[in-house]
Design a protein around this motif. Structure first.
Motif, PDB file in Angstrom:
ATOM      1  N   PHE A 144       0.832  -1.209   0.000  1.00  0.00           N
ATOM      2  CA  PHE A 144       0.000   0.000   0.000  1.00  0.00           C
ATOM      3  C   PHE A 144       0.869   1.261   0.000  1.00  0.00           C
ATOM      4  CE2 PHE A 144      -1.840   3.289   2.852  1.00  0.00           C
ATOM      5  CZ  PHE A 144      -2.828   3.759   1.997  1.00  0.00           C
ATOM      6  N   SER A 145       1.899   1.282   0.823  1.00  0.00           N
ATOM      7  CA  SER A 145       2.777   2.455   0.894  1.00  0.00           C
ATOM      8  C   SER A 145       3.505   2.681  -0.427  1.00  0.00           C
ATOM      9  CB  SER A 145       3.797   2.280   2.032  1.00  0.00           C
ATOM     10  OG  SER A 145       3.148   2.198   3.278  1.00  0.00           O
ATOM     11  N   THR A 146       3.963   1.578  -1.052  1.00  0.00           N
ATOM     12  CA  THR A 146       4.672   1.702  -2.336  1.00  0.00           C
ATOM     13  C   THR A 146       3.759   2.268  -3.414  1.00  0.00           C
ATOM     14  OG1 THR A 146       6.090  -0.176  -1.771  1.00  0.00           O
ATOM     15  CG2 THR A 146       5.974   0.447  -4.090  1.00  0.00           C
ATOM     16  N   LYS A 147       2.554   1.706  -3.540  1.00  0.00           N
ATOM     17  CA  LYS A 147       1.608   2.184  -4.551  1.00  0.00           C
ATOM     18  C   LYS A 147       1.198   3.632  -4.278  1.00  0.00           C
ATOM     19  CE  LYS A 147       1.037  -1.601  -7.033  1.00  0.00           C
ATOM     20  NZ  LYS A 147       1.345  -1.654  -8.474  1.00  0.00           N
ATOM     21  N   PHE A 148       0.996   3.963  -3.003  1.00  0.00           N
ATOM     22  CA  PHE A 148       0.584   5.317  -2.644  1.00  0.00           C
ATOM     23  C   PHE A 148       1.682   6.316  -3.013  1.00  0.00           C
ATOM     24  CE2 PHE A 148      -0.371   8.962  -0.034  1.00  0.00           C
ATOM     25  CZ  PHE A 148      -1.759   9.002   0.024  1.00  0.00           C
ATOM     26  N   LYS A 149       2.931   5.947  -2.755  1.00  0.00           N
ATOM     27  CA  LYS A 149       4.047   6.836  -3.071  1.00  0.00           C
ATOM     28  C   LYS A 149       4.182   7.031  -4.572  1.00  0.00           C
ATOM     29  CE  LYS A 149       8.979   7.542  -2.211  1.00  0.00           C
ATOM     30  NZ  LYS A 149      10.207   6.981  -1.586  1.00  0.00           N
ATOM     31  N   ASP A 150       3.939   5.967  -5.376  1.00  0.00           N
ATOM     32  CA  ASP A 150       4.004   6.092  -6.826  1.00  0.00           C
ATOM     33  C   ASP A 150       2.955   7.060  -7.345  1.00  0.00           C
ATOM     34  OD1 ASP A 150       6.104   4.366  -7.043  1.00  0.00           O
ATOM     35  OD2 ASP A 150       4.879   2.584  -7.480  1.00  0.00           O
ATOM     36  N   LEU A 151       1.779   7.075  -6.686  1.00  0.00           N
ATOM     37  CA  LEU A 151       0.694   7.930  -7.175  1.00  0.00           C
ATOM     38  C   LEU A 151       0.813   9.360  -6.670  1.00  0.00           C
ATOM     39  CD1 LEU A 151      -1.953   8.075  -8.772  1.00  0.00           C
ATOM     40  CD2 LEU A 151      -3.171   7.470  -6.673  1.00  0.00           C
ATOM     41  N   TYR A 152       1.152   9.531  -5.379  1.00  0.00           N
ATOM     42  CA  TYR A 152       1.143  10.863  -4.779  1.00  0.00           C
ATOM     43  C   TYR A 152       2.534  11.430  -4.529  1.00  0.00           C
ATOM     44  CZ  TYR A 152      -3.865  10.307  -4.107  1.00  0.00           C
ATOM     45  OH  TYR A 152      -5.209  10.138  -4.320  1.00  0.00           O
ATOM     46  N   GLY A 153       3.567  10.662  -4.831  1.00  0.00           N
ATOM     47  CA  GLY A 153       4.920  11.189  -4.705  1.00  0.00           C
ATOM     48  C   GLY A 153       5.472  11.231  -3.304  1.00  0.00           C
ATOM     49  N   MET A 154       4.753  10.682  -2.331  1.00  0.00           N
ATOM     50  CA  MET A 154       5.220  10.675  -0.937  1.00  0.00           C
ATOM     51  C   MET A 154       4.507   9.549  -0.188  1.00  0.00           C
ATOM     52  SD  MET A 154       3.217  14.078   0.444  1.00  0.00           S
ATOM     53  CE  MET A 154       3.770  15.044  -0.951  1.00  0.00           C
ATOM     54  N   PRO A 155       5.081   9.069   0.919  1.00  0.00           N
ATOM     55  CA  PRO A 155       4.434   8.015   1.711  1.00  0.00           C
ATOM     56  C   PRO A 155       3.140   8.519   2.339  1.00  0.00           C
ATOM     57  CG  PRO A 155       6.780   8.187   2.242  1.00  0.00           C
ATOM     58  CD  PRO A 155       6.442   9.385   1.411  1.00  0.00           C
ATOM     59  N   PRO A 156       2.244   7.606   2.736  1.00  0.00           N
ATOM     60  CA  PRO A 156       0.954   8.011   3.339  1.00  0.00           C
ATOM     61  C   PRO A 156       1.122   8.906   4.563  1.00  0.00           C
ATOM     62  CG  PRO A 156       0.945   5.674   2.800  1.00  0.00           C
ATOM     63  CD  PRO A 156       2.324   6.146   2.563  1.00  0.00           C
ATOM     64  N   LYS A 157       2.113   8.626   5.395  1.00  0.00           N
ATOM     65  CA  LYS A 157       2.314   9.420   6.610  1.00  0.00           C
ATOM     66  C   LYS A 157       2.643  10.863   6.261  1.00  0.00           C
ATOM     67  CE  LYS A 157       5.084   9.585  10.842  1.00  0.00           C
ATOM     68  NZ  LYS A 157       6.170   8.934  11.623  1.00  0.00           N
ATOM     69  N   ASN A 158       3.560  11.070   5.328  1.00  0.00           N
ATOM     70  CA  ASN A 158       3.930  12.427   4.905  1.00  0.00           C
ATOM     71  C   ASN A 158       2.760  13.142   4.241  1.00  0.00           C
ATOM     72  OD1 ASN A 158       6.389  11.642   5.836  1.00  0.00           O
ATOM     73  ND2 ASN A 158       7.436  11.665   3.864  1.00  0.00           N
ATOM     74  N   TYR A 159       1.967  12.383   3.473  1.00  0.00           N
ATOM     75  CA  TYR A 159       0.805  12.970   2.809  1.00  0.00           C
ATOM     76  C   TYR A 159      -0.186  13.488   3.845  1.00  0.00           C
ATOM     77  CZ  TYR A 159      -3.340  13.333  -0.169  1.00  0.00           C
ATOM     78  OH  TYR A 159      -4.457  13.790  -0.826  1.00  0.00           O
ATOM     79  N   ARG A 160      -0.438  12.707   4.898  1.00  0.00           N
ATOM     80  CA  ARG A 160      -1.368  13.133   5.956  1.00  0.00           C
ATOM     81  C   ARG A 160      -0.846  14.380   6.648  1.00  0.00           C
ATOM     82  NH1 ARG A 160      -3.212   8.813  10.351  1.00  0.00           N
ATOM     83  NH2 ARG A 160      -5.102   8.667   9.082  1.00  0.00           N
ATOM     84  N   GLU A 161       0.445  14.409   6.962  1.00  0.00           N
ATOM     85  CA  GLU A 161       1.028  15.571   7.638  1.00  0.00           C
ATOM     86  C   GLU A 161       0.926  16.819   6.768  1.00  0.00           C
ATOM     87  OE1 GLU A 161       4.961  14.382   8.552  1.00  0.00           O
ATOM     88  OE2 GLU A 161       4.396  13.058  10.216  1.00  0.00           O
TER      89      GLU A 161
END
Length: 670
Positions: A648-665
């Motif tokens: 999930f983290s890998t796919k999320f980073k490919d789509l949004y350019g950052m890990p889920p934790k950084n995206y939330r912050e």
């Protein structure tokens, strides 16, 4: 009296001591008598054959029979015994001759034949071993030549970038500086830069010709003016070496079907070699004419240089072959030019040969090719005729100033589009940036691996990328950009020194919007950038490039059968969003259509496959949950159907350019 070809006996049997028989008469009987006529029944005879044990016959029996004796010489002995006393022995030699194919001479012949066959077999084995070694040497030489050509081809691609940065600034100087003396120097620099570019293209084309990747396109061309235009490229060399150059042509208008883009390489190579090997104040003579009987035309290039050894005339057209003449060592080359010349001549259904001059030093190269077009296929012919084709390999327009130092980072302006320049060569990055800086915000990266996070993070309006780069090349970068739902609307321009059709098609298949070859035309690049950004701006009012906004996930306005299919697809995915086993086959089964049909429709609507679209819907839902719900990332991953938090983290980073934790912050701060 004959047994086959042999005389059985030449005298009375009583007096004879030898009997001769053929191999067919090897069954016979011998009768003997003691000349004692009384009491014959009491006389006992014994005999021996070849001094073996004596064999006793029963009393009164005086005959012995031999059957099927093998060929050979037999010593027969017989004696009589009467009243316990033996009479003298009698001897008889019996010779049974073998058949002709078992005679001594025949055996000698067999031995000789065996020796001959053995010698032939040994020679064959040695010859095969020699041939195998020669084949291995040939393959090794081919591998070495291929490695050389690959190396030179790679070098050629690398050199095209600095050549671009030489010719463009030079042409700016030619436009601005009108001083006559400097203009002459500029023209010399320009011609020689173009000659370097010609050599680079020649190296690249040599590999393409060997691999059969080049298809010639023939057009009717006036040969005399065509050759004359090529000769003009060598004016500065002819003048500097004071060479007497002659062009002889009885026909002022000689038309033939050639491929001007490749036939010029034949003329350039031959004239270049002639000038190179001709001494100061020497002579070079070019003759053009017809061979009426053969319906061909010829072009010969003759010089009075050092010539070629007769033993090497047959090898000079081999790839990478260098003549062994010590005088030629000062003129070392790549050994590709004549090989390429021969290849192009043969593709033109012609020939090229070399011969030494009879009346003077030096040599002569003669190229022949057919007149007319009867030998060509219709699809190979370009109908538009041309009288003389300009042969200045690749010319570039006048461009803006070249920036030699790395550009300083400039604060982006809101009203300017943003362009991401990706190239591992810093000079090229800076040069393109300097040309575009007045109208665009510029971001620069040295390879695709560094550029992709920047693309996802800042969403530039356009990407200009080199193809050959370390870590991640331009093709891979284009593929990742075009497969990402948030970035696939961004136009991509690829720049490369690779001119082969396969590479161009691969880049365009990945979704590249334009493909420019190096050395690139800076004005064409500027126009392409401007048009692509303008077209994207016109589309923004009706299409933002994000195919997965919330309203499209939850609601689809049904207006047609295709819209209904997309609406049903969204419903099935949304209902099963938390099911980790949700697959394309399951969705296709729910919709009642085949997987292939579903793939084709979704590709048409969204430019994504069904699997990619399902994953992106899940990630979009996960992004919403990261912002709206205060639950941990693992729970969100499982809620949207991911069975692994790492995936999930890998796919999320490919789509949004950052890990889920950084995206939330980041979203929380915003």
């Amino acid at each position: 009296m004959k047994s086959g070809p042999y005389s059985i006996i030449d005298e009375a049997i009583i007096e004879a001591d030898t009997i001769k028989l053929s191999h067919k008469d090897n069954d016979f009987s011998i009768e003997f008598s003691s000349f004692t006529f009384k009491n014959q029944d009491w006389i006992t005879y014994t005999y021996s054959l070849n001094s073996e044990n004596w064999i006793k016959l029963r009393p009164g029996l005086n005959t012995v029979t031999f059957n099927n004796l093998v060929p050979g010489t037999y010593e027969f002995k017989v004696r009589a015994k009467d009243y316990g006393e033996f009479y003298d022995e009698q001897e008889l030699t019996i010779i049974i001759y073998p058949p002709w194919y078992f005679t001594t001479w025949a055996r000698i012949m067999y031995l000789v034949l065996f020796v001959i066959i053995a010698i032939v077999i040994i020679q064959q084995i040695l010859q095969r071993r020699k041939t195998k070694m020669e084949l291995q040497e040939h393959l090794r030489a081919e591998q070495i030549n291929e490695a050389k050509l690959q190396f030179l081809t790679n070098i050629s691609h690398d050199l095209k970038t600095p050549i671009s940065l030489i010719i463009n600034p030079l042409r700016k100087l030619m436009r601005k500086d009108k001083e006559e003396e400097r203009q002459k120097l500029y023209k010399i620099m320009e011609r020689n830069s173009e000659r370097i570019l010609h050599l680079l293209n020649q190296l690249i084309n040599a590999r393409k010709f060997d691999q059969g990747k080049i298809e010639l396109k023939y057009q009717e061309t006036e040969i005399v003016s065509f050759v004359n235009s090529i000769i003009s490229l060598f004016e500065d060399q002819i003048e500097s070496r004071e060479i007497q150059f002659k062009l002889n042509h009885p026909d002022t208008n000689l038309m033939a079907y050639i491929d001007p883009n490749h036939f010029d390489k034949i003329i350039q190579n031959l004239i270049s070699n002639a000038i190179k090997f001709t001494p100061q104040k020497g002579t070079v003579e070019v003759n053009i004419g017809r061979l009426e009987k053969e319906d061909k035309f010829y072009i010969s290039v003759r010089d009075n240089g050092i010539g070629i050894k007769e033993s090497e005339l047959g090898n000079i057209f081999n790839r990478f072959y260098q003549v062994s003449n010590n005088k030629s060592r000062q003129f070392e080359g790549t050994g590709i030019g004549l090989h390429l010349t021969k290849t192009i001549a043969e593709l033109h259904h012609g020939t090229v040969k070399a011969e030494n001059n009879e009346d003077q030093k030096g040599c002569k190269f003669i190229v022949t090719a057919p007149l007319g077009k009867a030998h060509l296929d219709k699809q190979e012919i370009i109908l538009e005729p041309t009288s003389a084709v300009a042969t200045k390999t690749e010319t570039l327009p006048i461009t803006s100033a070249y920036v030699t130092d790395e550009l300083k980072e400039i604060t982006p302006e809101r009203n300017k589009p943003t362009i991401l320049i990706v190239d591992d060569d810093s000079d090229t990055r800076n040069y393109i940036a300097a040309e575009l800086l007045s109208h665009y915000n510029i971001i620069k990266k040295s390879n695709g691996k560094l550029a992709f996070p920047e693309v996802v993070k800042n969403l530039p309006d356009l990407i200009i990328s080199d193809v050959v780069m370390p870590e991640m090349d331009g093709i891979t970068l284009t593929r990742k950009v075009k497969k990402n739902i948030n970035t696939n609307h961004i136009p991509v321009i690829l720049l490369t020194g690779k001119t082969d059709k396969e590479t161009n098609l691969e880049g365009l298949d990945m979704g590249a919007d334009a493909y420019l070859n190096k050395p690139f035309n800076i004005d064409i690049l500027k126009k392409t950038v401007k048009n692509l950004i303008k077209n994207r701006t016109l589309l923004k009012n009706t299409y933002s490039g994000n195919q997965l906004q919330e309203d499209k996930i939850k609601q689809v306005d049904v207006k047609s059968g295709d819209d209904a299919l997309l609406n049903k697809f969204m419903d099935v995915v949304n209902k099963n969003i938390s099911n980790p086993d949700l697959s394309v086959e399951m969705v296709a089964s729910e919709l009642g259509i085949s997987r292939v049909h579903l793939y084709r429709k979704l590709k048409q609507f969204t430019n994504q496959s069904a699997g990619e679209l399902i994953t992106n819907i899940r990630l979009k839902q996960a992004a919403d949950l990261l912002i709206s719900k205060k639950i941990n990332i693992a729970e969100i991953a499982y809620a949207v159907g991911f069975s692994s938090t790492s995936k999930f983290s890998t796919k999320f980073k490919d789509l949004y350019g950052m890990p889920p934790k950084n995206y939330r912050e980041k979203q929380t701060q915003n």
